[in-house]
Design an enzyme around this catalytic site. Structure first.
Site, PDB file in Angstrom:
ATOM      1  N   LYS A 192      -8.559  27.737  77.581  1.00 31.35           N
ATOM      2  CA  LYS A 192      -9.989  27.854  77.932  1.00 31.35           C
ATOM      3  C   LYS A 192     -10.606  26.465  78.000  1.00 31.35           C
ATOM      4  CE  LYS A 192     -13.999  28.172  76.000  1.00 31.35           C
ATOM      5  NZ  LYS A 192     -14.828  27.454  76.997  1.00 31.35           N
ATOM      6  N   GLU A 268      -8.461  19.331  66.380  1.00 30.13           N
ATOM      7  CA  GLU A 268      -8.796  17.921  66.622  1.00 30.13           C
ATOM      8  C   GLU A 268     -10.300  17.885  66.793  1.00 30.13           C
ATOM      9  OE1 GLU A 268      -6.677  15.709  66.295  1.00 30.13           O
ATOM     10  OE2 GLU A 268      -4.747  16.622  66.741  1.00 30.13           O
ATOM     11  N   CYS A 303     -14.259  11.089  71.102  1.00 31.50           N
ATOM     12  CA  CYS A 303     -14.072  11.437  69.683  1.00 31.50           C
ATOM     13  C   CYS A 303     -13.763  10.206  68.839  1.00 31.50           C
ATOM     14  CB  CYS A 303     -12.976  12.476  69.544  1.00 31.50           C
ATOM     15  SG  CYS A 303     -11.455  11.957  70.338  1.00 31.50           S
ATOM     16  N   LYS A 353     -30.267  15.666  72.724  1.00 28.53           N
ATOM     17  CA  LYS A 353     -29.745  15.472  71.361  1.00 28.53           C
ATOM     18  C   LYS A 353     -29.508  13.973  71.095  1.00 28.53           C
ATOM     19  CE  LYS A 353     -25.761  16.876  68.621  1.00 28.53           C
ATOM     20  NZ  LYS A 353     -24.419  17.416  68.746  1.00 28.53           N
ATOM     21  N   GLU A 402     -22.119  12.323  64.145  1.00 29.15           N
ATOM     22  CA  GLU A 402     -21.518  11.986  65.436  1.00 29.15           C
ATOM     23  C   GLU A 402     -22.578  12.162  66.523  1.00 29.15           C
ATOM     24  OE1 GLU A 402     -18.560  14.706  67.114  1.00 29.15           O
ATOM     25  OE2 GLU A 402     -17.348  12.972  67.663  1.00 29.15           O
TER      26      GLU A 402
END
Ligand code: NAP
Ligand code: MG
Length: 500
Positions: A192, A268, A303, A353, A402
């Protein structure tokens, strides 16, 4: 076809695109059973590109059944490693032959600079598939050191049906990091993609079947996380879920597994990676180049983004000046323009954000060195300035959470001990970089940093030969890339024989 990084060639290639928007199940494209579709948009313009099949539980179920049938049938799972290698190498060749198209899809749906897609994302994708293909007929199982009256073979077998759920930041590459080792080991996969970036994964699946992958061995179910993603996580006939994405959703996969069939889960997840600069660093120009790349490559939607620069106070001002000078050359712009270094944020809500984190940095008293605002709003796209904050405290929100945007926080320190302490003072532990001329300090600090990958005197995630994944809340039970990734898509079986 490769794509020339030149405006006219790019424009005509966009016009020539033939988009795949249906689910890919059992070797064929088909709409979602419900008939529902969702809009995918170009985040650099805010305009809808296409309507993609919105798969739900019924479609995931079809895909899992097809994957199970392929697995049980053995056409892929019991194919000799040599022949699996040949198919995956052919798959890599077809990816290469269609590299320009894949690069454009990721650029259009992801807002990623076309130069990065052409020069990094797609070549890394192809390399990943080739690397895993090449290992297949070079891996040996083991025989245990038992006595002469027994023979104990320790075999690695494919896990079965693997559900892979991936993010939007490196669409083709994240797909390849799962598909290379999972298919290589003989599993069937139900993939997906992220709702924002489905089209390159759909095209990849089509190319895999063209390369000789049996129908059902790879299915792609585009759709929402809460529906299609959750259906994979909770499916009783999925043996393993391989997830890359946020820590928040990663946690859900552990719950899905616990509440369903105890499927194996590898995660992950996110990061807040430090770049540590000690008092005796190498050339500041070199560090600045790495630091800018670490913070702003892929718009900081990475990441392993080096979002915290933890730097000794004696070199901080000189380094920040060089970083800012270089960061000014990273043009924010239309991702289809080869001159663009920084594209758009993935979607409007994500831009908002990121801007709210920037506002938090300002209100908590961090000093804006550059940027700090929305950019190019007249384009209709979701761009954010390359932004640097100085005088950040490690407890501030912008240093703890993050951001996943082009925002670098500079945190001054007085000693090596303080640098290590602050670097490790994080819920995350994905990656870290370290800069020093002192060999002893390099070894000492590299070991002390709690992160899955520590790069010394550079910013790097290593290459395909090295495992990649996180400590702490950056990951769980797994690694991408390298032979370690291959192994995690296998079960360990003992066959114990009595010799009469
Ligand atoms: P995300 O929101 O967690 O989404 C990741 C995937 O999970 C998407 O396919 C998403 O589908 C799906 N999902 C969302 N909600 C779900 C639910 N309730 N149940 C099941 N699946 C669900 O992450 P993202 O925003 O796409 O990606 C950014 C994150 O990925 C960052 O935290 C980044 O650090 C991390 N990342 C980690 C690595 C690594 O190797 N460690 C690499 C790349 C990115 P929808 O898109 O449809 O919501
Ligand atoms: Mg989402």
């Amino acid at each position: 076809m490769s794509l020339a990084l030149e405006s006219a060639a790019i424009e005509s290639a966009v016009l020539a695109l033939d988009l795949r928007t249906d689910a890919f199940i059992d070797g064929r494209f088909s709409p979602a059973r419900s008939g529902k579709r969702f809009a995918t948009e170009n985040p650099a313009t805010g305009k809808v590109i296409a309507q993609v099949a919105a798969c739900d539980l019924a479609d995931v179920d079809r895909a899992v059944q097809s994957a199970r049938k392929a697995f049980e049938g053995g056409a892929w799972s019991r194919m000799s490693p040599l022949n699996r290698k040949k198919v995956l190498l052919k798959f890599a060749d077809l990816l290469e032959a269609n590299a320009g198209e894949l690069a454009l899809l990721d650029c259009l749906e992801g807002g990623k600079p076309i130069g990065d897609c052409v020069n990094t994302d797609v070549p890394e994708t192809i390399h990943c598939i080739r690397w895993h293909a090449e290992t297949l007929d070079k891996i040996y199982d083991r025989v245990a050191p038992t006595g002469p009256e027994n023979l104990a073979m320790i075999l690695r077998e494919p896990v079965g049906v693997v559900g892979a759920v991936i993010p939007w930041n490196f669409p083709t590459q994240m797909a390849a990091w799962k598909l290379g080792p999972a298919l290589g080991a003989g599993n069937s996969v139900v993939l997906k993609p992220a709702e924002q970036t489905s089209m390159s994964a759909l095209r990849m699946a089509e190319l895999a079947v063209e390369a000789g992958l049996p129908p059902g061995a790879l299915n792609v179910v585009p759709g929402m996380g809460e529906t299609a993603g959750q259906a994979i996580g909770r499916h009783m006939d999925v043996d393993m879920a391989a997830f890359t994405g946020s820590t928040e959703v990663g946690r859900l996969f552990l719950r899905y597994s616990a509440e369903s069939n105890l499927k194996r889960v590898i995660l992950e997840c996110g990061g807040k990676s430090p770049q540590v600069v000690l008092a005796d660093p190498p050339e500041l120009d070199t560090i600045a180049a790495h630091a800018v790349n670490a913070a702003f490559w892929n718009m900081g939607e990475n990441c392993s983004c080096g979002s915290r620069l933890i730097v000794h106070e004696s070199v901080k001002d000189a380094l920040v000046e060089k970083i800012a000078a270089l960061a000014h050359t990273w043009t924010v712009g239309n991702p289809l323009d080869p001159a663009t270094r920084v594209g758009s944020m993935i979607e409007k809500s994500h831009m908002e954000k990121v801007l709210s984190y920037i506002a938090a940095g300002k209100s908590e008293g961090a000093k804006v060195v550059m940027g700090g605002n929305r950019a190019l709003s007249e384009s209709g796209g979701y761009f954010v300035d390359v932004t640097i904050f100085d005088e950040v405290a490690n407890g501030m929100k912008i240093a703890r959470e993050e951001i996943f945007g082009p925002v670098l926080s500079v945190i001054p320190v007085k000693s090596e001990e303080e640098a290590v302490k602050l670097a490790n003072e994080s819920n995350y532990g994905l990656a870290a970089s370290l800069y020093t001329r002192d060999l002893n300090a390099a070894h000492r600090v590299a070991r002390a940093l709690r992160a899955g990958t520590v790069s010394v005197n550079c910013f790097s995630e290593g290459d395909m030969t090295t495992p990649f994944g996180g400590y702490k809340e950056s990951g769980f039970a797994g690694r991408d890339k390298s032979i370690f990734a291959h192994e995690q898509y296998t079960e360990l079986k003992t066959i114990w024989m009595q010799i009469g």
